[in-house]
Design an enzyme around this catalytic site. Structure first.
Site, short mmCIF file in Angstrom:
data_model
loop_
_atom_site.label_atom_id
_atom_site.label_comp_id
_atom_site.label_asym_id
_atom_site.label_seq_id
_atom_site.Cartn_x
_atom_site.Cartn_y
_atom_site.Cartn_z
N HIS A 430 0.81 -1.21 0.00
CA HIS A 430 0.00 0.00 0.00
C HIS A 430 0.85 1.27 0.00
O HIS A 430 0.33 2.37 -0.22
CB HIS A 430 -0.94 0.00 1.21
CG HIS A 430 -2.29 0.59 0.91
ND1 HIS A 430 -2.48 1.61 0.02
CD2 HIS A 430 -3.52 0.29 1.41
CE1 HIS A 430 -3.76 1.92 -0.04
NE2 HIS A 430 -4.43 1.14 0.79
N ASP A 434 -2.07 1.96 -4.77
CA ASP A 434 -3.33 2.34 -4.15
C ASP A 434 -4.41 1.30 -4.46
O ASP A 434 -4.31 0.57 -5.45
CB ASP A 434 -3.80 3.71 -4.65
CG ASP A 434 -2.85 4.82 -4.24
OD1 ASP A 434 -2.21 4.69 -3.19
OD2 ASP A 434 -2.75 5.81 -4.99
#
Length: 458
Positions: A430, A434
């Site tokens: 992450h 995204d």
């Protein structure tokens, strides 16, 4: 007579040390020149070490799981004559044992299989110093412990006839059990004569079964397996590398996983048609077709095919797709790499998958075939389950996991049909990817998989 010290050579990759995965010899063994003596691991590649000379192993660097520095002693071999230095060790001459030490040398040569009792049995002069510890038995009648020789009606060593039990005191049957089991039975007030046992000795498991079933001992339910002893397994070799890599990945990378359902009915029909006309080509599984779909999708989502340098704070988006293929072996999980997957057709991919998987399983895979992946694909095949949450292969930023194909009813244009469906999982870093990027990538991949003619369109 000479001694040859074989030092661990530089086995490449710029490493400073290697781990002992397995010894194929032990102290005192005679070895021939070029005989395999040990397996050493660097990163995920295992290298076989061979004896540089013929002789007897007199020193070893450690046990399985220990690490040895490059240039340090691995083994010392005692040889009959002089040994030429091959650049990986040193040779020296050793005088024979003095005559007055022959007895000590013979005892040392007896090896680990000969203990003090064995030596004493062969040397009456040693027996006088032995301590005779009588075996303890339990009377099934009253639980009292008596020396084993007394139970036979003979006086215990060091005793006399006054301590010999009468015939009426002799047990009708000896119950064999360890001291720990006897003590536990005594504390619980259990007569070991009432405890059924499957072996020669009453064990804790037999005592547990007696207690659990109220003494009735009809005593293990049909189909139940016997209790196994605890087993301690040292984490070494490939299993240690896997543990270290996975722990580092989960500590450093904030994972998230996205799962989507794909209708692979048309893809499976195409695969069946291709296999019917394949000729001498390898049989296709769904993986080569899926790799083609990934390779066609990646150019629009370069953040998926990337590696993240934590220390340097740099993300490298790779132009070529070097696809890691997670493969299960007897020693654990390995990840061979398909180089330039974007340049291969489905048949070439199928051949390379087979070659790498077989090399990983038989241990012939090369070190450079396990390095440099930019993205990993992991599949459990028919064991794929409903969904998986795969762990990223650090320093990559994504890993894709197709799951099992199942046939289920589904509505197609308002009509209920039997369709072949498969869930596809993707785990991403992450910090780099995204959620929107991961979902968009999978949706683009889904379009190609569900309309497989697009896989072969320019």
């Amino acid at each position: 007579m000479g001694r040859y010290t074989f030092n661990l050579p530089d086995i490449g990759e710029g490493i400073a040390e290697a781990e002992i995965v397995e010894w194929h010899v032990k102290l005192g063994d005679m070895v021939e020149e070029d005989q395999q003596i040990a397996d050493m691991m660097t990163d995920k590649a295992t290298v076989e070490m061979e004896a540089p000379a013929t002789g007897k192993i007199v020193e070893m660097a450690g046990e399985a799981g220990d690490t040895v520095s490059i240039g340090s002693m691995l083994v010392v071999i005692e040889t009959e004559g002089e040994v030429e230095d091959d650049g990986h060790g040193s040779a020296e001459r050793v005088d024979d044992q003095p005559a007055d030490r022959e007895g000590v040398a013979e005892a040392a040569d007896a090896g680990p299989g000969m203990d003090v009792a064995t030596v004493a049995a062969e040397d009456p002069g040693v027996q006088d110093n032995q301590v005779d510890t009588p075996r303890t038995e339990v009377s099934p009648k009253d639980g009292a412990s008596i020396p084993a020789k007394e139970a036979d009606g003979a006086p215990a060593k060091g005793g006399d006839d006054r301590h010999t039990p009468s015939d009426s005191a002799k047990p009708a049957e000896r119950i064999l059990a360890s001291p720990a089991v006897r003590k536990r039975a005594e504390e619980l007030g259990v007569d070991l004569a009432d405890v059924k046992h499957q072996g020669e000795h009453v064990r804790h498991g037999d005592l547990d079964a007696y207690l659990n079933y109220g003494g009735a001992q009809g005593y293990r339910p049909a189909g139940a397996s016997a209790k196994r002893e605890d087993e301690a397994i040292k984490v070494i070799g490939m299993r240690r590398k896997i543990a270290q890599n996975m722990a580092a990945s989960k500590r450093a990378i904030p994972h998230f996983t996205y799962v989507e359902e794909l209708d692979v009915t048309a893809l499976e029909d195409l695969r069946a048609d291709l296999n019917k006309t394949r000729g001498a080509k390898p049989k296709l599984t769904v993986l080569p077709l899926l790799i083609v779909a990934i390779a066609k999708t990646i150019p629009d989502f370069p953040m998926i095919n990337a590696r993240y340098d934590d220390e340097g704070g740099v993300v490298t988006r790779h132009g070529a797709i070097h696809l890691g293929m997670a493969a299960q072996t007897d020693k654990g999980l390995t990840v061979p790499v398909i180089r330039n997957a974007q340049d291969r057709n489905v048949w070439q991919l199928a051949s390379e998958i087979d070659r790498l998987a077989n090399a990983a399983r038989d241990g012939s895979i090369k070190a450079d075939e396990l390095q440099g992946a930019t993205l990993t694909l992991t599949s459990l095949g028919p064991l794929g389950g409903i969904a998986t949450t795969p762990v990223i292969n650090k320093p990559e930023v994504a890993i894709i996991g197709p799951n099992k194909i199942v046939e289920r009813p589904a509505f197609v244009d308002g009509v209920l049909e039997a369709r072949k469906l498969m869930n596809l999982s993707i785990s991403c870093d992450h910090r780099v990817v995204d959620g929107w990027d991961a979902a968009s990538f999978v949706q683009a991949l889904k379009k190609l998989v569900e309309t497989p003619v697009l896989l072969f369109a320019d």
